[in-house]
Design an enzyme around this catalytic site. Structure first.
Site, PDB file in Angstrom:
ATOM      1  N   GLU A  14       0.841  -1.213   0.000  1.00 51.73           N
ATOM      2  CA  GLU A  14       0.000   0.000   0.000  1.00 51.73           C
ATOM      3  C   GLU A  14       0.874   1.260   0.000  1.00 51.73           C
ATOM      4  O   GLU A  14       0.631   2.202  -0.743  1.00 51.73           O
ATOM      5  CB  GLU A  14      -0.916  -0.021   1.232  1.00 51.73           C
ATOM      6  CG  GLU A  14      -1.778   1.199   1.375  1.00 51.73           C
ATOM      7  CD  GLU A  14      -3.223   1.005   0.932  1.00 51.73           C
ATOM      8  OE1 GLU A  14      -3.700  -0.135   0.910  1.00 51.73           O
ATOM      9  OE2 GLU A  14      -3.865   2.013   0.602  1.00 51.73           O
ATOM     10  N   ASP A  56      -4.899  -1.463   9.597  1.00 50.91           N
ATOM     11  CA  ASP A  56      -5.953  -2.087   8.791  1.00 50.91           C
ATOM     12  C   ASP A  56      -5.565  -3.497   8.330  1.00 50.91           C
ATOM     13  O   ASP A  56      -6.368  -4.429   8.375  1.00 50.91           O
ATOM     14  CB  ASP A  56      -6.267  -1.207   7.565  1.00 50.91           C
ATOM     15  CG  ASP A  56      -6.572   0.231   7.956  1.00 50.91           C
ATOM     16  OD1 ASP A  56      -6.868   0.472   9.142  1.00 50.91           O
ATOM     17  OD2 ASP A  56      -6.495   1.112   7.079  1.00 50.91           O
TER      18      ASP A  56
HETATM   19  C1  GLA Z   1      -6.487   4.949   7.958  1.00 49.26           C
HETATM   20  C2  GLA Z   1      -5.111   4.303   7.863  1.00 49.26           C
HETATM   21  C3  GLA Z   1      -4.741   3.636   9.192  1.00 49.26           C
HETATM   22  C4  GLA Z   1      -4.901   4.620  10.357  1.00 49.26           C
HETATM   23  C5  GLA Z   1      -6.267   5.288  10.301  1.00 49.26           C
HETATM   24  C6  GLA Z   1      -6.421   6.359  11.333  1.00 49.26           C
HETATM   25  O1  GLA Z   1      -7.464   3.958   8.137  1.00 49.26           O
HETATM   26  O2  GLA Z   1      -5.105   3.335   6.835  1.00 49.26           O
HETATM   27  O3  GLA Z   1      -3.416   3.148   9.126  1.00 49.26           O
HETATM   28  O4  GLA Z   1      -3.864   5.552  10.366  1.00 49.26           O
HETATM   29  O5  GLA Z   1      -6.519   5.876   9.043  1.00 49.26           O
HETATM   30  O6  GLA Z   1      -6.416   5.819  12.609  1.00 49.26           O
END
Ligand code: GLA
Length: 386
Positions: free
Chosen positions: A155, A167
């Site tokens: 990513e 995530d």
């Molecule tokens: C997105 C990013 C995560 C995290 C959130 C905020 O989802 O992908 O890595 O930083 O924002 O908590």
């Protein structure tokens, strides 16, 4: 859909879930703590080996004119400019090859139930599904945390989004009936039971798509790095990341700092503490305390981190106003996307009625159709018996 596209049967089918973060927002890239759970919406990939080195990818949800099929060679993986969805798969394939995993060509179909671009991590789910697919298809043995890390690299480096580890980590390592408290520095984690039958998590998609998210996300990251450096200077000791600063230390030097960096730091430092307190509250069965922390997190994201928006503020207010509400907050990066509400003592019918009421009021006020659904804490990625 696989049969219709490629003819014959797939050899392997896998699923990887989307996620909501219960609390711990914008802390992962500050080496801090997060507390997400996997949801009952997932991306599925099914496919089979090819004898050559080609990758044929099919995403039936895309119209043929938008490029529902993509093709690439594993000998030379390049970014697909016309079919951006294929880059999640290609980025992961490239990372697997970089790790010298022997992966083969394949034909695969990607489909699923995670809404796209609504902040439920559909991209992490596609990446983790891709890694899990090749693990099953090619008999690879990779530690689950390594899978999360390689998906994050895909990513960051191939897709080009500078996200943290949360995530992918939860999509791979989630456990049914549990939320995961993850230390994003050490990648140690604790599985915290989250399966009280009286408690319901409702996901509320504002329908507002996250326009500003990429540039604002990068700005926040930079502000946090600046903040860590300044706090280190003020404290007279190295501060590698905001995770290394306690709330008490921050309060001591806060007056010497300037906004907006001070506000960003205040959010991150207090949010890390709220994650710890949330886990303690859940372990003590203190739902009221847990709910208060969710609400505080939202206020902090709204006022100090400035990543909320009218739609998220409205929908969290509406959720909080309903009977049985424990707490509500935006979840994910912000600027639109989803909120969560946590409720206690509602049966399935009452939850459905509540979702209908909140949707109607939200629609009345904004003219936008939201989407609300309850979810339990789901399992992480796995191969699926077909
Ligand atoms: C997105 C990013 C995560 C995290 C959130 C905020 O989802 O992908 O890595 O930083 O924002 O908590």
């Amino acid at each position: 859909m696989f049969r219709a596209q490629f003819g014959g049967e797939p050899q392997v089918t896998v699923q990887a879930p989307g996620r909501v973060n219960l609390i711990g927002e914008h802390t992962d890239y500050n080496d801090g703590f997060v507390f997400p759970m996997a949801i009952e919406r997932s991306v599925m990939i099914c496919g089979r080996r090819r004898k050559d080195n080609r990758l044929l990818m099919h995403q039936p949800a895309m119209a043929a004119t938008e490029g529902a099929t993509a093709e690439a060679s594993l000998n030379r993986i390049e970014k697909d400019r016309e079919r951006p969805w294929a880059n999640y798969i290609l980025g992961v394939a490239r990372e697997l090859l970089n790790l010298s995993c022997s992966i083969c060509g394949a034909e695969l179909t990607v489909a699923g139930t995670v809404p796209i671009a609504s902040g439920l991590s559909s991209s992490a789910a596609i990446e983790v599904a891709t890694a899990t697919f090749f693990e099953a298809l090619c008999g690879l043995k990779i530690a689950p945390k390594e899978v999360a890390l390689l998906c994050q690299r895909a990513e960051n480096q191939f897709v080009g989004v500078n996200c943290g580890i949360m995530d992918m980590f939860i999509s791979k390592l989630g456990r049914e009936g549990h939320a995961l408290m993850i230390d994003c520095r050490s990648l140690e984690y604790t599985q915290v039971p989250f399966d009280d039958p009286a408690v319901t998590v409702v996901v509320a998609d504002t329908g507002v798509r996250r326009g500003l998210v990429d540039s604002e996300y990068n700005t926040r990251r930079a502000e946090c790095e600046t903040g860590a450096r300044l706090i280190g200077e003020a404290l007279g000791r190295p501060v590698k990341a905001l995770r290394d600063v306690s709330v008490a230390e921050f309060r001591r030097i806060e007056a010497e700092m300037h906004d907006p960096v001070r506000m960003r730091c205040r959010h991150v430092v207090t949010e890390d503490e709220r994650v710890m307190q949330s886990v303690a509250a859940l372990e003590a069965g203190d739902w009221k305390g847990f709910g208060r922390l969710l609400n505080d997190s939202h206020v902090s994201l709204r006022d100090d981190y400035e990543v909320s928006c009218d739609a998220l503020n409205l929908i969290t207010d509406l959720l909080r106003g309903e009977r049985g509400a424990i707490g509500a907050r935006m979840t994910g990066a912000g600027f639109g996307g989803c909120a969560i509400g946590v409720f206690r003592g509602l049966d399935e019918k009452a939850v459905q009625a509540m979702c209908g009421r909140v949707a109607a009021r939200y629609r009345e006020r904004t003219g936008i159709e939201p989407s609300l659904f309850p979810t339990r804490a789901a399992a992480g990625a796995s191969a699926v018996e077909t």
